[in-house]
Design an enzyme around this catalytic site. Structure first.
Site, PDB file in Angstrom:
ATOM      1  N   ASP A   4      -5.539 -13.335 -29.354  1.00 40.15           N
ATOM      2  CA  ASP A   4      -4.797 -13.743 -30.558  1.00 40.15           C
ATOM      3  C   ASP A   4      -4.137 -15.368 -30.203  1.00 40.15           C
ATOM      4  OD1 ASP A   4      -4.905 -11.461 -31.829  1.00 40.15           O
ATOM      5  OD2 ASP A   4      -3.218 -10.763 -30.432  1.00 40.15           O
ATOM      6  N   GLY A  31     -10.304 -10.245 -34.110  1.00 41.43           N
ATOM      7  CA  GLY A  31     -10.202 -10.411 -35.463  1.00 41.43           C
ATOM      8  C   GLY A  31      -9.941 -12.039 -35.517  1.00 41.43           C
ATOM      9  N   HIS A  32     -10.999 -12.660 -35.708  1.00 43.96           N
ATOM     10  CA  HIS A  32     -10.798 -14.317 -35.583  1.00 43.96           C
ATOM     11  C   HIS A  32     -10.658 -14.905 -37.054  1.00 43.96           C
ATOM     12  CE1 HIS A  32     -13.288 -14.351 -31.785  1.00 43.96           C
ATOM     13  NE2 HIS A  32     -12.103 -13.690 -31.623  1.00 43.96           N
ATOM     14  N   THR A 121      -7.551   0.210 -31.180  1.00 48.88           N
ATOM     15  CA  THR A 121      -7.740  -0.045 -32.994  1.00 48.88           C
ATOM     16  C   THR A 121      -8.328   0.915 -33.412  1.00 48.88           C
ATOM     17  OG1 THR A 121      -9.722  -1.171 -32.522  1.00 48.88           O
ATOM     18  CG2 THR A 121      -7.791  -2.562 -32.425  1.00 48.88           C
ATOM     19  N   THR A 291      -5.435  -5.384 -37.033  1.00 48.41           N
ATOM     20  CA  THR A 291      -4.271  -4.157 -37.039  1.00 48.41           C
ATOM     21  C   THR A 291      -3.514  -4.284 -37.982  1.00 48.41           C
ATOM     22  OG1 THR A 291      -3.054  -5.068 -35.227  1.00 48.41           O
ATOM     23  CG2 THR A 291      -4.896  -3.877 -34.387  1.00 48.41           C
ATOM     24  N   GLY A 292      -2.901  -5.710 -38.352  1.00 42.67           N
ATOM     25  CA  GLY A 292      -1.993  -5.594 -39.027  1.00 42.67           C
ATOM     26  C   GLY A 292      -0.505  -5.361 -38.231  1.00 42.67           C
ATOM     27  N   ARG A 293      -0.663  -5.024 -37.197  1.00 39.43           N
ATOM     28  CA  ARG A 293       0.457  -4.725 -36.415  1.00 39.43           C
ATOM     29  C   ARG A 293       1.392  -6.095 -35.749  1.00 39.43           C
ATOM     30  NH1 ARG A 293      -1.770  -0.659 -31.989  1.00 39.43           N
ATOM     31  NH2 ARG A 293      -3.295  -2.254 -31.865  1.00 39.43           N
ATOM     32  N   SER A 403      -3.693 -28.043 -30.670  1.00 38.28           N
ATOM     33  CA  SER A 403      -3.573 -27.567 -32.329  1.00 38.28           C
ATOM     34  C   SER A 403      -2.015 -27.585 -32.668  1.00 38.28           C
ATOM     35  CB  SER A 403      -4.204 -26.062 -32.412  1.00 38.28           C
ATOM     36  OG  SER A 403      -4.142 -25.468 -33.483  1.00 38.28           O
TER      37      SER A 403
END
Length: 414
Positions: A4, A31-32, A121, A291-293, A403
């Site tokens: 992440d 998840g990118h 996951t 995951t939404g976690r 960034s």
């Protein structure tokens, strides 16, 4: 770190100057998230460079591919007007496929583990890699041979159905039913099949970008075992997972978040359970794209990063989410560990030992200025520059990209 860190954004940015982008390991447990001109795209399988209309995107043999997820991403991208023709998107003949029984096995195992969950996951990644190593896996090229598909699925289910019925209380799966599910989508997958290694090798005078998934310390060999993923996430696996020689790779960019996060279980020495941790979680929007976690948050851990430098031969660093540190009065960097009376500059190597370390911190002044629109390094607040330069000193690797926001344009190139 533990994932992440902003790989999707950096790959999207670098792909604007790349001819070929290759995913070399992992699956749709990655998840990118990419944000361009305010529009957000989340990809789990297709390389993030697909948003560059001139780039060819390839999925290597080291990836485990859920064909249904792949086709769903193809359809979503196509609906957004993005070209996903097989001329610019390919899957290695040798890529292993995630099948319904892999996902079911992943989920029932994790449920049964209860207190000892590792935070999978549940997408079948691990069981698919297991079948690959056990030599009963279904590879993408097999979709062209109906009899081979049935034979492999039947063989794999001989053992798995015993587990489902005797250990997990699940109804056994019918090999014929699973085969029909797979063959129903085969005609849409087959046009994408290609020899990824050969295509890379024949790309004379072209720039090739290899895109990894997950963090270095989730590596099956070098991560915080057993709380790891099922593949090698280190940079050298770019060669193995795509079918080219290691000599093809001449630069390795490590993407590092300006603080540390982790999803799921596992050791996390610098984790914060206070207002500073809440600040990082809230202002960094730290929720897993897959995951939404909520992600666990903590201070930057230079000990973990030193190991990453060593494991990957990093030539440069992209430091992300620096803007999230705004309004923290003090910013800390973990520069060492206290472990059994010793001071360590690298992580201890015994299982679970990272749970027993005490971080040693340096404190640096925070900043209050909004840096999200800053596009020149010299215009960053002095405290931010000192923080970045201290990180360079600790790791011995230059920070080439900074960034300061989620959008592609919110990046300082030094």
């Amino acid at each position: 770190q533990w994932g992440d860190e902003g790989k999707g954004k950096l790959v999207d940015m670098l792909s604007q100057k790349s001819d070929i982008i290759v995913r070399f390991q992992g699956g749709n447990n990655a998840g990118h998230t990419i944000k361009v001109s305010g529009q957000q795209t989340i990809l789990h399988l297709i390389p993030s460079g697909i948003l560059n209309p001139k780039a060819v995107c390839l999925i290597g043999n080291g990836v485990v591919l859920d064909p249904w997820v792949f086709l769903n991403e193809v359809d979503q991208l196509a609906a957004s007007g993005i070209d996903v023709d097989s001329k610019r998107l390919g899957i290695s003949y040798k890529t292993h496929l995630i099948l319904p029984y892999h996902k079911l096995l992943d989920q029932v195992r994790e449920t049964k583990k209860s207190a000892s969950k590792i935070g999978t996951t549940g997408r079948g990644i691990g069981p698919c890699y297991e079948d690959k190593v056990a030599r009963v896996g279904l590879r993408a090229a097999d979709l062209t041979d109906r009899d081979l598909v049935l034979a492999k699925i039947t063989r794999a289910l001989e053992e798995k159905n015993i587990l489902f019925s005797n250990l997990y209380g699940q109804k056994p799966l019918d090999p014929n039913d699973v085969t029909e599910q797979v063959l129903a989508i085969a005609p849409r997958i087959i046009p994408y099949l290609t020899d990824v290694g050969a295509r890379i090798d024949s790309a004379a005078n072209q720039t090739i970008l290899f895109e990894g998934a997950q963090g270095i310390h989730l590596d099956i060999d070098h991560g915080t075992y057993p709380f790891v993923t099922s593949s090698n996430t280190v940079a050298s696996n770019a060669a193995t997972g795509s079918g080219v020689g290691l000599g093809k790779i001449d630069q390795v960019l490590g993407i590092v978040k300006a603080y540390t996060t982790r999803v799921g279980a596992g050791a996390f020495p610098t984790e914060l359970d206070d207002l500073d941790g809440e600040h990082l979680q809230k202002n960094g929007h730290e929720v897993g794209a897959t995951t939404g976690r909520p992600r666990r948050c903590g201070w930057l851990d230079a000990v973990i990063l030193k190991a990453s430098v060593r494991l990957n031969s990093l030539t440069a660093i992209a430091l992300t989410k620096v803007d999230v540190l705004q309004n923290l009065p003090i910013i800390k960097i973990c520069t060492g560990y206290k472990y059994k009376g010793e001071t360590l500059s690298y992580p201890p190597q015994f299982e679970g030992s990272l749970n027993d370390v005490t971080p040693i911190y340096e404190e640096w002044p925070g900043f209050t200025q909004d840096i999200s629109q800053c596009l020149e390094y010299a215009k960053l607040p002095a405290s931010v520059r000192k923080y970045i330069e201290r990180l360079e000193d600790l790791l011995g690797v230059p920070v080439k990209y900074v960034s300061v926001g989620p959008d592609r344009e919110q990046t300082i190139v030094r």
